[in-house]
Design a protein around this motif. Structure first.
Motif, PDB file in Angstrom:
ATOM      1  N   TRP B 150       0.895  -1.255   0.069  1.00  0.00           N
ATOM      2  CA  TRP B 150      -0.063  -0.086  -0.172  1.00  0.00           C
ATOM      3  C   TRP B 150       0.847   1.123  -0.064  1.00  0.00           C
ATOM      4  O   TRP B 150       0.274   2.057  -0.564  1.00  0.00           O
ATOM      5  N   GLN B 151       2.006   1.172   0.391  1.00  0.00           N
ATOM      6  CA  GLN B 151       2.782   2.281   0.528  1.00  0.00           C
ATOM      7  C   GLN B 151       3.323   2.864  -1.216  1.00  0.00           C
ATOM      8  O   GLN B 151       3.140   3.994  -1.315  1.00  0.00           O
ATOM      9  N   TRP B 152       3.490   1.637  -1.944  1.00  0.00           N
ATOM     10  CA  TRP B 152       3.560   1.843  -3.426  1.00  0.00           C
ATOM     11  C   TRP B 152       2.240   2.484  -3.941  1.00  0.00           C
ATOM     12  O   TRP B 152       2.322   3.198  -4.578  1.00  0.00           O
ATOM     13  N   ILE B 153       1.124   1.661  -3.534  1.00  0.00           N
ATOM     14  CA  ILE B 153      -0.189   2.204  -4.169  1.00  0.00           C
ATOM     15  C   ILE B 153      -0.505   3.517  -3.746  1.00  0.00           C
ATOM     16  O   ILE B 153      -0.964   4.362  -4.753  1.00  0.00           O
ATOM     17  N   TYR B 154       0.075   4.209  -2.548  1.00  0.00           N
ATOM     18  CA  TYR B 154      -0.303   5.601  -2.305  1.00  0.00           C
ATOM     19  C   TYR B 154       0.692   6.714  -2.734  1.00  0.00           C
ATOM     20  O   TYR B 154       0.685   7.663  -2.454  1.00  0.00           O
ATOM     21  N   SER B 155       1.921   5.888  -2.861  1.00  0.00           N
ATOM     22  CA  SER B 155       3.052   6.761  -3.372  1.00  0.00           C
ATOM     23  C   SER B 155       2.883   7.815  -4.659  1.00  0.00           C
ATOM     24  O   SER B 155       1.663   7.617  -5.191  1.00  0.00           O
ATOM     25  N   PRO B 156       3.639   8.920  -4.654  1.00  0.00           N
ATOM     26  CA  PRO B 156       3.240   9.859  -5.421  1.00  0.00           C
ATOM     27  C   PRO B 156       3.353   9.485  -7.045  1.00  0.00           C
ATOM     28  O   PRO B 156       2.431   9.826  -7.875  1.00  0.00           O
ATOM     29  N   GLY B 157       4.033   8.351  -7.426  1.00  0.00           N
ATOM     30  CA  GLY B 157       4.026   7.755  -8.680  1.00  0.00           C
ATOM     31  C   GLY B 157       3.097   6.440  -8.809  1.00  0.00           C
ATOM     32  O   GLY B 157       3.119   5.712  -9.613  1.00  0.00           O
ATOM     33  N   SER B 176      -3.950  14.675  -6.966  1.00  0.00           N
ATOM     34  CA  SER B 176      -2.776  13.596  -6.392  1.00  0.00           C
ATOM     35  C   SER B 176      -2.111  14.163  -5.380  1.00  0.00           C
ATOM     36  O   SER B 176      -1.827  15.517  -5.646  1.00  0.00           O
ATOM     37  N   ARG B 177      -1.402  13.297  -4.602  1.00  0.00           N
ATOM     38  CA  ARG B 177      -0.579  13.844  -3.549  1.00  0.00           C
ATOM     39  C   ARG B 177      -0.008  12.543  -3.037  1.00  0.00           C
ATOM     40  O   ARG B 177      -0.346  11.541  -3.375  1.00  0.00           O
ATOM     41  N   GLY B 178       0.986  12.516  -2.201  1.00  0.00           N
ATOM     42  CA  GLY B 178       1.617  11.329  -1.593  1.00  0.00           C
ATOM     43  C   GLY B 178       0.865  11.303  -0.267  1.00  0.00           C
ATOM     44  O   GLY B 178       0.843  11.826   0.600  1.00  0.00           O
ATOM     45  N   TRP B 179      -0.123  10.257  -0.419  1.00  0.00           N
ATOM     46  CA  TRP B 179      -1.118  10.176   0.614  1.00  0.00           C
ATOM     47  C   TRP B 179      -0.693   9.857   1.945  1.00  0.00           C
ATOM     48  O   TRP B 179      -1.053  10.369   3.196  1.00  0.00           O
ATOM     49  N   LEU B 180       0.124   9.029   1.966  1.00  0.00           N
ATOM     50  CA  LEU B 180       0.785   8.533   3.394  1.00  0.00           C
ATOM     51  C   LEU B 180       1.606   9.645   4.047  1.00  0.00           C
ATOM     52  O   LEU B 180       2.026   9.766   5.146  1.00  0.00           O
ATOM     53  N   GLY B 181       1.933  10.771   3.235  1.00  0.00           N
ATOM     54  CA  GLY B 181       2.651  12.040   3.871  1.00  0.00           C
ATOM     55  C   GLY B 181       2.318  13.332   3.892  1.00  0.00           C
ATOM     56  O   GLY B 181       2.677  14.241   4.119  1.00  0.00           O
ATOM     57  N   ASP B 182       0.782  13.064   3.813  1.00  0.00           N
ATOM     58  CA  ASP B 182      -0.139  14.149   3.791  1.00  0.00           C
ATOM     59  C   ASP B 182      -0.563  14.314   5.303  1.00  0.00           C
ATOM     60  O   ASP B 182      -1.213  13.334   5.820  1.00  0.00           O
ATOM     61  N   TRP B 185      -4.324  13.480   5.342  1.00  0.00           N
ATOM     62  CA  TRP B 185      -5.007  12.405   4.831  1.00  0.00           C
ATOM     63  C   TRP B 185      -4.095  11.161   4.978  1.00  0.00           C
ATOM     64  O   TRP B 185      -4.853  10.079   4.975  1.00  0.00           O
ATOM     65  N   ALA B 186      -3.220  11.411   5.771  1.00  0.00           N
ATOM     66  CA  ALA B 186      -2.452  10.014   6.157  1.00  0.00           C
ATOM     67  C   ALA B 186      -3.012   9.074   7.084  1.00  0.00           C
ATOM     68  O   ALA B 186      -3.126   7.992   6.742  1.00  0.00           O
ATOM     69  N   LEU B 187      -3.827   9.732   8.028  1.00  0.00           N
ATOM     70  CA  LEU B 187      -4.527   8.778   9.042  1.00  0.00           C
ATOM     71  C   LEU B 187      -5.587   8.113   7.993  1.00  0.00           C
ATOM     72  O   LEU B 187      -5.844   6.805   8.422  1.00  0.00           O
ATOM     73  N   PRO B 188      -6.597   8.786   7.460  1.00  0.00           N
ATOM     74  CA  PRO B 188      -7.745   8.140   6.578  1.00  0.00           C
ATOM     75  C   PRO B 188      -6.986   7.034   5.795  1.00  0.00           C
ATOM     76  O   PRO B 188      -7.537   5.951   5.524  1.00  0.00           O
ATOM     77  N   ALA B 189      -5.905   7.241   5.154  1.00  0.00           N
ATOM     78  CA  ALA B 189      -5.188   6.455   4.110  1.00  0.00           C
ATOM     79  C   ALA B 189      -4.864   5.160   4.889  1.00  0.00           C
ATOM     80  O   ALA B 189      -5.262   4.123   4.270  1.00  0.00           O
ATOM     81  N   VAL B 190      -4.224   5.390   5.918  1.00  0.00           N
ATOM     82  CA  VAL B 190      -4.188   4.184   6.807  1.00  0.00           C
ATOM     83  C   VAL B 190      -5.112   3.524   7.125  1.00  0.00           C
ATOM     84  O   VAL B 190      -5.387   2.301   6.922  1.00  0.00           O
ATOM     85  N   GLY B 191      -6.342   4.115   7.570  1.00  0.00           N
ATOM     86  CA  GLY B 191      -7.766   3.713   7.779  1.00  0.00           C
ATOM     87  C   GLY B 191      -8.083   2.783   6.986  1.00  0.00           C
ATOM     88  O   GLY B 191      -8.653   1.727   6.861  1.00  0.00           O
ATOM     89  N   LEU B 192      -8.049   3.167   5.625  1.00  0.00           N
ATOM     90  CA  LEU B 192      -8.832   2.313   4.420  1.00  0.00           C
ATOM     91  C   LEU B 192      -8.024   1.265   4.062  1.00  0.00           C
ATOM     92  O   LEU B 192      -8.437   0.171   3.511  1.00  0.00           O
ATOM     93  N   ILE B 193      -6.667   1.090   4.506  1.00  0.00           N
ATOM     94  CA  ILE B 193      -5.997  -0.129   4.485  1.00  0.00           C
ATOM     95  C   ILE B 193      -6.606  -1.040   5.517  1.00  0.00           C
ATOM     96  O   ILE B 193      -6.725  -2.314   5.185  1.00  0.00           O
ATOM     97  N   GLY B 194      -6.948  -0.508   6.578  1.00  0.00           N
ATOM     98  CA  GLY B 194      -7.333  -1.439   7.568  1.00  0.00           C
ATOM     99  C   GLY B 194      -8.917  -1.812   7.073  1.00  0.00           C
ATOM    100  O   GLY B 194      -9.220  -3.247   7.136  1.00  0.00           O
ATOM    101  N   THR B 195      -9.729  -0.976   6.491  1.00  0.00           N
ATOM    102  CA  THR B 195     -11.062  -1.419   5.906  1.00  0.00           C
ATOM    103  C   THR B 195     -10.748  -2.387   5.060  1.00  0.00           C
ATOM    104  O   THR B 195     -11.448  -3.466   5.072  1.00  0.00           O
TER     105      THR B 195
END
Lengths: 264, 321
Positions: B150-157, B176-182, B185-195
């Motif tokens: 998921w780090q790759w999936i969320y990465s800028p590229g 577009s953005r680096g989701w896990l570095g925002d 958005w970082a917390l919801p992005a992590v949350g969606l992995i959990g979902t």
């Protein structure tokens, strides 16, 4: 059937969409590891060599086999005692095991680190194996007790009348009949042990040669921050063994999750 | 690897019945066997379990009463680590993040699983085993591998940003953005992995529950003219109360124990945006040398999980009677 054609269409659409959400990230990972266009396994060979995954997989196999064999043996014995015998304190022992099911690794990992270090067991595989056996027997005992209680009393009693000892009764009569329950337990304990990360991270803190597969992947990631094809190859290498087991034994994974959670 | 099974100990009725069935005291055990033999069978498991799970737990509770860096002798501080864990802004933030993650790990997956089960239960579905196997698969993959993927999936590229940039090309704003570095958005992005991970577990539990609901209830509902929605609310949902409780328990525990994902995907960052208690247990022990405080956080996690398990159990049993 009342379900109209339109409704069936909606149902299948929902299922297909969410199945796609479940697998697309993994398919993306596979393509990334193969670098998209043509079949290119060099990422796997590179990751395998640079990441020392052969060593990490070997460590994981050793730990998993040791934990599964020991925890299964101990769980069968303890479950047998708690499920078929009435001895003083049996209820308290069962409650103690039951409480263990809710103890998270996070609550014990810090003291475990200091205890194992003072015993000289940090950076050893045995230091990794013993705590995981402890976590597994809590579940295993609970699980096997449920199985032994479900066996008709007449079965062990008949064996006893024929003169079998309690030990023989257990291994010759009850365990063969409990193969499905035992297999399910083995499958779950294998998965949890193979995938465990926090414990290896803390216990194997300096001896690189003893890292397990998930721990190895995390260090591999540390040195290849954005080399995604390599990282994806590494992720596939450590995930593959348990996914393959899952595909063949999915019934047992799911049955275990279900009855482990719901039974009684 | 907590599997929060929450069975009740044998009820008195059950015990009475057992005693009667076997003709009273002592008749339950095999003939000619001393009672103590049960201890011999249970002892090996009990010893390993006590030494490597119960003892560390007690030892951790003891650590939590000291201010200790892990090296020099500690100082007794009573419960001050606990008050610090609940008052320190970073740590309080970490517990709040855990609550947010409970929504993503437990509430959202259960809602989605209900939709899936509704789709599976009303008419015959071909390939049910296939769908079940595929939807459960994320549960099986090591969280470490999930985090790396998921780090790759969320990465800028990564693929998500590829899609967003393509949408931008069609005239939509650039999301577009680096989701896990925002920070936002970082917390919801992590949350969606959990979902993503937990949907399959909730679905499998609900499916098993649905199979136990008597078909007549559905037929009755249909005769009364209930549509898919009414039928679901009147028959399926009430029939799944027990499974819902179990699903909520297991997924909430997963949310509270989410160490691997945070450690690998964000290290609690950016800033403190994705710090969670499980990560702080590790961080405070090995990075900032606050072993007593880390132990207190570990104990609080254990207490929260235990409390949650008991409360859910009460909820289910309370309405069964």
């Amino acid at each position: 059937m009342i379900g109209s054609r339109r409704e069936a269409f909606v149902n299948y659409t929902v299922l297909v969409v969410f199945s796609a959400i479940a697998v697309l990230p993994m398919i993306g990972v596979v393509f990334q590891a193969l670098e998209g266009t043509e079949l290119n396994v060099s990422n796997f060979t590179d990751a395998w060599e640079q990441g020392h995954f052969a060593d990490y997989l070997r460590n994981s196999v050793i730990v998993t086999v040791a934990v599964v064999l020991t925890a299964t043996l101990l769980s069968i014995m303890a479950g047998y005692a708690l499920g078929t015998m009435e001895f003083r304190g049996a209820g308290a022992v069962f409650l103690l095991f039951l409480a263990g099911l809710t103890i998270p690794t996070e609550a014990v990992v810090v003291p475990l680190y200091f205890d194992l270090r003072s015993l000289g067991l940090d950076n050893t595989l045995i230091g990794l194996i013993l705590p995981q056996i402890a976590q597994s027997v809590a579940f295993g005992t609970f699980w096997m007790r449920a199985y032994f209680r479900s066996v008709p009393r007449a079965l062990p009693e008949a064996a006893r009348i024929d003169g079998a000892s309690s030990w023989t009764t257990l291994w010759r009569v009850l365990v063969p009949g409990g193969r499905p329950a035992i297999l399910t337990m083995v499958v779950l304990i294998s998965m949890w042990t193979w995938n465990e990360f926090l414990l290896p991270l803390v216990i194997i803190n300096s001896d690189e040669g003893l890292r397990t597969a998930p721990l190895g992947l995390s260090f591999f990631q540390g040195t290849h921050q954005t080399a995604y094809p390599l990282l994806m190859a590494g992720a596939l290498i450590i995930a593959a063994p348990i996914v393959i087991v899952y595909v063949f034994l999915q019934r047992h994974f799911i049955a275990g999750m279900l009855s482990g959670a719901i039974k009684e | 690897m907590t599997l929060a099974a929450r069975p009740k100990a044998a009820t008195t009725a059950e015990r009475r019945e057992r005693a009667r069935g076997r003709g009273g005291r002592g008749a339950g055990r095999p003939p000619g066997e001393p009672r103590r033999i049960g201890w011999l069978y249970a002892l090996p498991a009990l010893l390993v379990y006590a030494a490597f799970l119960i003892w560390p737990l007690l030892h951790g509770a003891y650590f939590s009463l000291f201010e200790w860096d892990g090296l020099s002798p500690g100082t007794w501080t009573g419960l001050s680590n606990y008050s610090k864990a609940l008052s320190d802004p970073t740590l309080r933030g970490a517990f709040l993040h855990a609550l947010v993650l409970v929504v993503f790990y437990a509430v959202v997956p259960c809602c989605i699983a209900f939709v899936l089960v509704a789709a599976m239960s009303r008419s015959k579905i071909r390939g049910l085993t296939f769908f079940r196997t595929v939807l459960f698969l994320p549960q099986v993959v090591a969280m470490v591998a999930v985090a790396v993927a998921w780090q790759w999936i969320y990465s800028p590229g990564g693929p998500i940003n590829d899609v967003l940039r393509w949408l931008h090309g069609l005239g939509l704003p650039d999301w577009s953005r680096g989701w896990l570095g925002d920070f936002t958005w970082a917390l919801p992005a992590v949350g969606l992995i959990g979902t993503w991970v937990q949907i399959g577990l909730a679905m499998v539990l609900f499916m098993a529950g649905v199979q136990k609901i008597p078909r007549e209830l559905y037929e009755a509902a249909r005769i009364d003219g209930a549509g898919p929605v009414r039928e679901f609310l009147a028959v399926t949902l009430p029939g799944l109360r027990r499974e819902l409780a179990v699903a909520l328990t297991l997924t909430t525990i997963a949310a509270m124990r989410n160490f691997d994902l945070i450690y690998l995907a964000t290290s609690g960052g950016p800033g403190d945006a994705t710090k969670v208690p499980a990560y702080e247990v590790y961080n405070r022990t090995f990075n900032t040398g606050e072993v007593g405080l880390a132990s207190a956080i570990g104990i609080i996690i254990a207490v929260l999980i235990f409390t949650f398990t008991v409360l859910i159990g009460r909820f289910v049993e309370g309405r069964d009677r």
